[in-house]
Motif scaffolding. Structure first.
Motif, PDB file in Angstrom:
ATOM      1  N   VAL A 397       0.946  -1.253   0.018  1.00 22.14           N
ATOM      2  CA  VAL A 397      -0.026  -0.008   0.071  1.00 22.14           C
ATOM      3  C   VAL A 397       0.929   1.242  -0.044  1.00 22.14           C
ATOM      4  O   VAL A 397       0.574   1.996  -0.532  1.00 22.14           O
ATOM      5  N   ILE A 452      -4.217   2.574   7.387  1.00 19.88           N
ATOM      6  CA  ILE A 452      -3.296   1.375   6.811  1.00 19.88           C
ATOM      7  C   ILE A 452      -2.566   0.832   8.156  1.00 19.88           C
ATOM      8  O   ILE A 452      -2.389  -0.260   8.264  1.00 19.88           O
ATOM      9  N   LYS A 457      -8.076  -1.929   6.120  1.00 20.74           N
ATOM     10  CA  LYS A 457      -7.997  -1.864   4.615  1.00 20.74           C
ATOM     11  C   LYS A 457      -9.185  -1.350   4.197  1.00 20.74           C
ATOM     12  O   LYS A 457      -9.182  -0.562   3.022  1.00 20.74           O
ATOM     13  N   VAL A 461      -8.823   1.896   1.656  1.00 21.38           N
ATOM     14  CA  VAL A 461      -9.109   1.873   0.109  1.00 21.38           C
ATOM     15  C   VAL A 461     -10.308   2.836  -0.192  1.00 21.38           C
ATOM     16  O   VAL A 461     -10.417   3.482  -1.047  1.00 21.38           O
TER      17      VAL A 461
END
Length: 636
Positions: A397, A452, A457, A461
């Protein structure tokens, strides 16, 4: 040695006692042969405006191979001719001084010659050439170690000239920033002439903005300084500017009385630029007072003087007043001819190549000033990467985020490069992005980073998608002059959503659009709401404990104006200013000022103007309950 005897014979045409003092000073100067400006100027300052004295000193300097003194005299003689508006002779002398100063590698005189050439070309409205000379002078002056007072003065001259170039571009707020910077430096040097010049320039910029009372205040400050140092040129210049403000305030009688006293001293000074301006303003005052024939004589005389001296801006100024004069005579065809000629001259002065060249260099200065910010942001990136190395998912990420940042910065860089060829609107939009992105982008990414780190998650996102969409909107919108109201409101909602992460979703916000508004058809300037929303959040709500709310209400004020109200229930402007003063780190933003300029640019294509009102809200006890901003944007 013969040249020393020459001076002892009373070469400058003064009394015998004065000649003896002068010959002694010059004899010591030629024997010691100092190479610095200040030491040479100390001996020759009383004679630096006397071309006969300068010519004789030049001869003696040549005979004694005194090159620094020769260069000094050439520049002083060039300044005399510049003030007489004999620009070709001035350029030739300054060019000769520049070549000689480069041969003897005297940086003080190189900087002096370059700046003097820049001033001459600026008086001739040769913007590109003037900027080139001032830029060269500034680059050299800023790398000199332990600069002398003379070098510091010329750094100020260069800053002042950059301000004048902003002024030429119509960027008056930016020009004022440069002039105030030079004003502060001149104050540190206690240079009253420099203080007078920059006060005059700030007055001119405010006059162009239509802030006549503020302009008048600065003109009077400049006049007081010129009176203190008995600067005749500055006194006439300030009084002429004061009279010009009187004319714009519809007080032709007061202006006429003042201008009639300036005609003789302006003539005696011999400066054609100043005399031409006084004559044209005198004609304007006479025109407004009803004496048309006398007005025509003075305006035409001022125009001829400006034309013969290659001063196109004053020729244009005269043509505009001659157009008004012919209109009063109801000779509309002749009035139109003068209008067309003025427009033609204006285009020649501010042609695309000059504007592009100036914009490129101005952006270079801004880029240099942001180097420290870029360095800090790079360090912050390294810190983010080190924390995200704990597991493979976070590393992946992190890589995506860094790649996204790199892509965004690369796109921004390429777009800024292409925008160099655009006019002033492109410059304003680029500055809007550069003011907003360094803080907002990285702070938003830091907020997403927390999701994060906490291995959330889904939210990471979710908000990363919103962030990417907002960035895309910003980049697309910054290249547009206008956009659909629906698009702008969606961008505003994205911005509020992202900012709300920073406040743990404490901010309640709503966007309401009246039923009689078709948001798909109404056009407004792109990215116009974000600066006001940012102010509401950071200055209104960030210091409030709880119950934080923002309302965006869109309605029609009437058939020709769209009204957008942004209301917050924050601490209010007074408390916000007190909090800001007590902060160690202060956030400086020019976003709203630039937005006002962009709204003005947008409104030029419509029959009606825009307005911005900021209203402080109070409860019944007189305590602040927030701020209301009302934007009225023309639709017709």
């Amino acid at each position: 040695m013969m040249s020393l005897i020459f001076f002892a014979l009373g070469y400058f045409g003064f009394s015998q006692t004065e000649e003896q003092v002068l010959s002694k000073e010059v004899e010591e100067l030629l024997l010691v042969a100092p190479k610095t400006y200040l030491k040479i100027n100390k001996a020759l300052k009383p004679y630096r405006r006397d071309t006969i004295a300068l010519n004789r000193f030049i001869q003696s300097a040549l005979e004694n191979n005194y090159q620094a003194g020769y260069t000094y005299a050439l520049n002083q003689k060039g300044t005399v001719y510049r003030n007489l508006s004999e620009f070709k002779r001035a350029i030739a002398l300054h060019q000769e001084a520049l070549v000689l100063s480069e041969e003897i590698e005297n940086k003080e005189f190189i900087v002096l010659s370059l700046n003097m050439l820049g001033v001459v070309y600026r008086r001739m409205d040769a913007i590109k050439t003037a900027l080139d000379y001032h830029h060269r002078a500034l680059e050299l002056a800023e790398i000199i170690e332990n600069p002398s007072v003379h070098i510091k003065r010329h750094i100020n001259i260069s800053f002042n000239s950059i301000g004048n170039l902003y002024h030429t571009l119509g960027q008056y707020d930016l020009a004022i920033t440069q002039f105030k910077k030079a004003l502060e430096l001149e104050g540190a040097l206690n240079n009253k002439l420099g203080l007078a010049i920059n006060n005059q320039n700030i007055g001119e910029a405010n006059e162009q903005k239509g802030q006549l009372d503020i302009a008048l205040d600065y003109y009077r400050k400049s006049l007081a300084l010129n009176d203190e140092i008995n600067n005749k040129f500055g006194q006439v210049l300030c009084k002429n500017s004061i009279a010009q403000v009187y004319l714009k305030q519809d007080m032709p009688s007061a202006a006429l009385v003042l201008l009639q006293t300036l005609k003789e001293p302006a003539t005696n000074l011999g400066d054609k630029f100043l005399l031409s301006s006084v004559l044209i303003n005198l004609g304007w005052a006479e025109l407004d007072s009803g004496t048309i024939s006398e007005a025509e004589k003075n305006i035409v005389k001022g125009r001829k003087l400006a034309s013969a001296s290659n001063m196109p801006s004053l020729v244009m100024y005269a043509d505009l007043h001659l157009s008004d004069l012919e209109e009063k005579r109801e000779n509309f065809s002749k009035a139109l001819e003068y209008q067309k000629e003025a427009k033609k001259i204006y285009k020649e002065i501010t042609n695309d190549r000059n504007l592009s060249y100036v914009n490129d260099l101005i952006l270079k200065y801004q880029s240099d000033r942001k180097n420290s910010q870029i360095s800090e942001l790079a360090q912050e990136n390294e810190l983010v990467k080190s924390r995200l190395r704990k597991n493979q998912t976070t590393i992946l990420v992190s890589t995506l985020i860094i790649g996204l940042i790199g892509t965004i910065l690369f796109i921004m860089y390429r777009q800024s490069q292409s925008n160099y060829e655009k006019r002033v609107l492109g410059l304003e939009q680029h500055m809007l992005r550069s003011q907003m992105n360094p803080h907002f982008l990285f702070n938003s990414l830091n907020s997403i980073k927390l999701y994060i780190i906490n291995n959330d998650k889904k939210n990471a996102v979710h908000y990363l998608n919103k962030f990417s969409k907002l960035v895309r909107r910003i980049l697309e919108g910054s290249a547009l002059k206008e956009t659909q109201l629906s698009e702008e409101l969606e961008t505003a909602e994205l911005y509020l959503n992202i900012e709300n992460i920073r406040f743990s979703d404490e901010i309640e916000y709503s966007i309401e659009v009246a039923d009689d508004i078709n948001a798909e058809q109404v056009k407004i300037p792109s990215l116009v709401l974000q600066p006001f929303l940012e102010n509401a959040i950071w200055h209104g709500l960030s210091s409030k404990e709880a119950n934080k709310k923002i309302w965006v209400i869109v309605a029609k004020k009437d058939s020709i104006h769209l009204q957008i109200s942004i209301i917050d229930n924050g601490v209010g402007r007074k408390v916000s200013e007190e909090i800001k003063e007590n902060r160690v780190l202060k956030r400086n933003s020019v976003g709203i000022d630039i937005t006002k300029e962009r709204l003005a640019n947008f409104a030029k294509d419509y029959q009606n103007d825009f307005s911005i009102d900021i209203i402080d809200l109070f409860n019944e006890e007189g305590n602040s309950r927030g701020t209301k901003i009302i934007l009225e944007i023309p639709m017709v």
